[in-house]
Each structure stands twice: as C-alpha cells, then as structure tokens.
Scaffold this motif. Structure first.
Motif, short mmCIF file in Angstrom:
data_model
loop_
_atom_site.label_atom_id
_atom_site.label_comp_id
_atom_site.label_asym_id
_atom_site.label_seq_id
_atom_site.Cartn_x
_atom_site.Cartn_y
_atom_site.Cartn_z
N UNK A 283 -6.89 10.43 0.76
CA UNK A 283 -6.77 11.20 -0.47
C UNK A 283 -7.87 10.76 -1.42
N UNK A 284 -7.83 11.28 -2.66
CA UNK A 284 -8.88 10.94 -3.61
C UNK A 284 -8.85 9.48 -4.03
N UNK A 285 -7.67 8.89 -4.05
CA UNK A 285 -7.51 7.48 -4.40
C UNK A 285 -6.49 6.85 -3.47
N UNK A 286 -6.60 5.53 -3.29
CA UNK A 286 -5.51 4.77 -2.69
C UNK A 286 -4.54 4.38 -3.80
N UNK A 287 -3.30 4.14 -3.44
CA UNK A 287 -2.29 3.68 -4.38
C UNK A 287 -1.76 2.33 -3.91
N UNK B 148 0.86 -1.18 0.00
CA UNK B 148 0.00 0.00 0.00
C UNK B 148 0.90 1.24 0.00
N UNK B 149 0.94 1.93 -1.14
CA UNK B 149 1.77 3.14 -1.23
C UNK B 149 1.06 4.34 -0.62
N UNK B 150 -0.29 4.36 -0.68
CA UNK B 150 -1.07 5.45 -0.09
C UNK B 150 -2.44 4.90 0.28
N UNK B 151 -2.83 5.09 1.54
CA UNK B 151 -4.10 4.55 2.02
C UNK B 151 -5.17 5.60 2.15
N UNK B 152 -5.91 5.55 3.25
CA UNK B 152 -7.06 6.43 3.47
C UNK B 152 -6.61 7.89 3.58
N UNK C 178 -5.45 -4.80 4.06
CA UNK C 178 -5.37 -3.43 4.55
C UNK C 178 -6.57 -2.63 4.06
N UNK C 179 -7.22 -1.89 4.96
CA UNK C 179 -8.31 -0.99 4.57
C UNK C 179 -7.70 0.29 4.00
N UNK C 180 -8.01 0.59 2.71
CA UNK C 180 -7.33 1.70 2.03
C UNK C 180 -8.28 2.79 1.55
#
Length: 319
Positions: free
Chosen positions: A29-33, A23-27, A117-119
């Motif tokens: 932002x506009x999108x998860x990465x 998970x590069x980016x989770x909860x 993981x919850x993203x």
C-alpha cells in the motif's frame, strides 16, 4: 522486468516480508502501518550506502545485503531498542536477476537473524545505492542517548575492536591472509551482529551509549561533546581478537581498533555499581577507560599518561 515485478519477485515474497508482530500493514500500500504498545516509543534511523564509497561495486550481492541491514540495525541496538521493521530504497543501474537474487537472500537472512520485518520501500534506476530505514520499540523514557555520561562512569565496549577495519584490506584485495584468519575478519565485516541484547540490558543502567561505526575515538568524541565531559580511553585495555593480532601485530591492531571504524560494537558509560550486573548478562563487556571532568577525548598509555591522538576516523566531505 518492471519495478513492481522486481519488488514482488525478490522482496515481497521474502520470509522477512510476511506478517509479523508489530506490523499492522506491510508491503503493498502507500504506507506501512506499525503498531507499538501504550507506553512505548518508536526508534527510527536511516543509513545510506553508496557503491564506491561504502562498498566495492563488484562485491558479492548476498554479502552486501547482509551488511547493509546489519549496519543500519546497529543504531537501534545503540538506543536500547528492540527490533521491529525496516524499509529499503534501492537504486540500481540495471535489474540483473542474479544480482537481485543474491542481494535479496542476504538481506532476508540478516532480517530474520535480527527479527526485523521488511515493510516497504522504493526502487529506482541510477547509480547503485541502498537506503535502509529501521524501526525499533522501547519503553518510553528508557532510550540510551549520547548525552548523559557522568564524571566517574566507566567507559565500556561490547566486544573486540578493529576486526572490521582489519578486514577492509582483504575486501579490497590489498592484503592476503590464511583462510582461517580471513574468514574470522571477513565475517565481522560482511555480517556484523547488532548487539540488541546488550542494548536492552543497558536500559536504566548506562548513562550514555552509541555504536562504533566511524572509529572508537571519533565516536567517543560524540559522547564527550553531547555530555560535556572528557572521555579517557586506556589504549592497553582495548580488547583485540586473536585473528587481528595474528595478521597485523599489536601496534597495527591497536591503530585499527582506535580509528578504523566498522566495528558496530556498543560503547557505553556505566556507573561502577552497574558493571557486575551488566557483565553477568554480557560477559564480553570490557572496561576500556573512564569519564572525567573536562572535554574531548584523551588517549592514555598503561601508566595513565597522555598519548598523541591518531587520526580520529572517517568523515564525509573532508579530505
């Protein structure tokens, strides 16, 4: 309580929402990465559960949180994918703290058990419903699909059948049972365990696979259609749990195993030469039939003679 406060308090702070591998980016932002390695593919599946259709409106929210994620994650196991992440779209009639706390705890518990993981996701006001999208990773070209079964393959299942269907009358208050029997069946209904290990063992070995959600016969029909073969199910070889047999007897237990659904066990088609190796890694794997030339699903008795087919399973938009 506003939408963003609800997310922050009950979901963003959960253990399963913290930074995780892949998970590069989770909860937030506009999108998860999500990050997958070179040579891997991303497996994606979405499930929606609606109050009054998939679960009783008055059910324990903690149990509902466990079940909602488990049944969605089972699709990843069926493809041979390793768990990665999930999103939740939650529609609520009202934001009740006690309900949200219980649901979030159950969801987080199952997420940690599964390694998901919850993203991200969404929250809205309306009739109670849950939509979960799950993501998994697997080596490119090794996904298990429904379309590769070959004549001569063995039809196998990853464990006992019928427990989820046997638990439903207990969930709805239509049946009573001793505490011991009820606990065994209800655990299979409210917290089914996605068979990730088995799915990954089947990579490169099974020719086709899926998870049982709508009933063994109905789901075997998907393999038959996608693969252009006949799926022969031998009724007397179906594995049944002691709790299911004790509560219902053999005939009713077999009916639930064949048509009841909610098992979330994996069904796979294996070349005979692969059986011993897979059973060494997953001893619960049981041979319940075979693949033959033809089309459709056939139910056979102990002597190999055709039996009348029971109702095949639940479908939306049909009586």
């Amino acid at each position: 309580m506003g939408e963003f406060e609800l997310i922050r308090r009950y979901f963003a702070a959960a253990a399963s929402a913290q930074p995780a591998a892949g998970v590069a980016l989770g909860i937030g932002d506009d999108c998860a990465l999500l990050q997958v390695s070179a040579g891997e593919q991303l497996a994606v599946s979405t499930d929606t559960l609606v109050a009054g259709v998939h679960f009783p409106e008055s059910c324990d929210p903690r149990l509902l949180g466990q079940r909602a994620l488990a049944v969605a994650a089972s699709d990843l196991a069926a493809m041979g994918a390793a768990p990665l992440a999930f999103t939740l779209a939650l529609t609520l009639p009202t934001a009740e703290p006690a309900w949200l706390q219980g649901f979030a705890e159950g969801l987080d518990q199952m997420a940690r058990q599964c390694g998901l993981a919850l993203v991200g996701g969404d929250t809205t006001r309306g009739p109670l419903s849950l939509t979960l999208t799950v993501f998994g990773r697997l080596p490119a070209g090794q996904a298990l699909t429904r379309g590769g079964a070959q004549v001569g393959d063995l039809l196998c299942v990853g464990g006992s059948l019928g427990d989820g269907a046997g638990a439903l009358p207990l969930v709805l208050g239509q049946q009573t049972a001793s505490a011991e029997l009820a606990a065994a069946l209800l655990a299979r209904y409210w917290a089914p365990q996605p068979q990730f290990v088995l799915g990954q063992v089947l990579r490169g070995r099974a020719t086709a696979a899926l998870d049982i959600s709508d009933g063994l016969l109905a789901d075997c029909g998907h393999i038959a259609q996608a693969s252009g073969v006949a799926v022969l199910v031998e009724r007397e070889r179906l594995p049944l749990s002691p709790a299911l047999l004790a509560l219902y007897g053999r005939d009713a237990a077999l009916a639930q195993a064949l048509s009841g659904g909610d098992d979330y066990r994996l069904v796979c088609c294996l070349p005979p030469a692969q059986l011993a190796e897979v059973q060494a890694a997953w001893p619960e794997l049981t041979v319940i039939g075979r693949i033959a030339a033809g089309h459709g699903v056939q139910l056979l008795d102990a002597n190999g003679q055709p039996l009348a087919m029971p109702v095949a399973g639940y479908q939306h938009f049909q009586p």
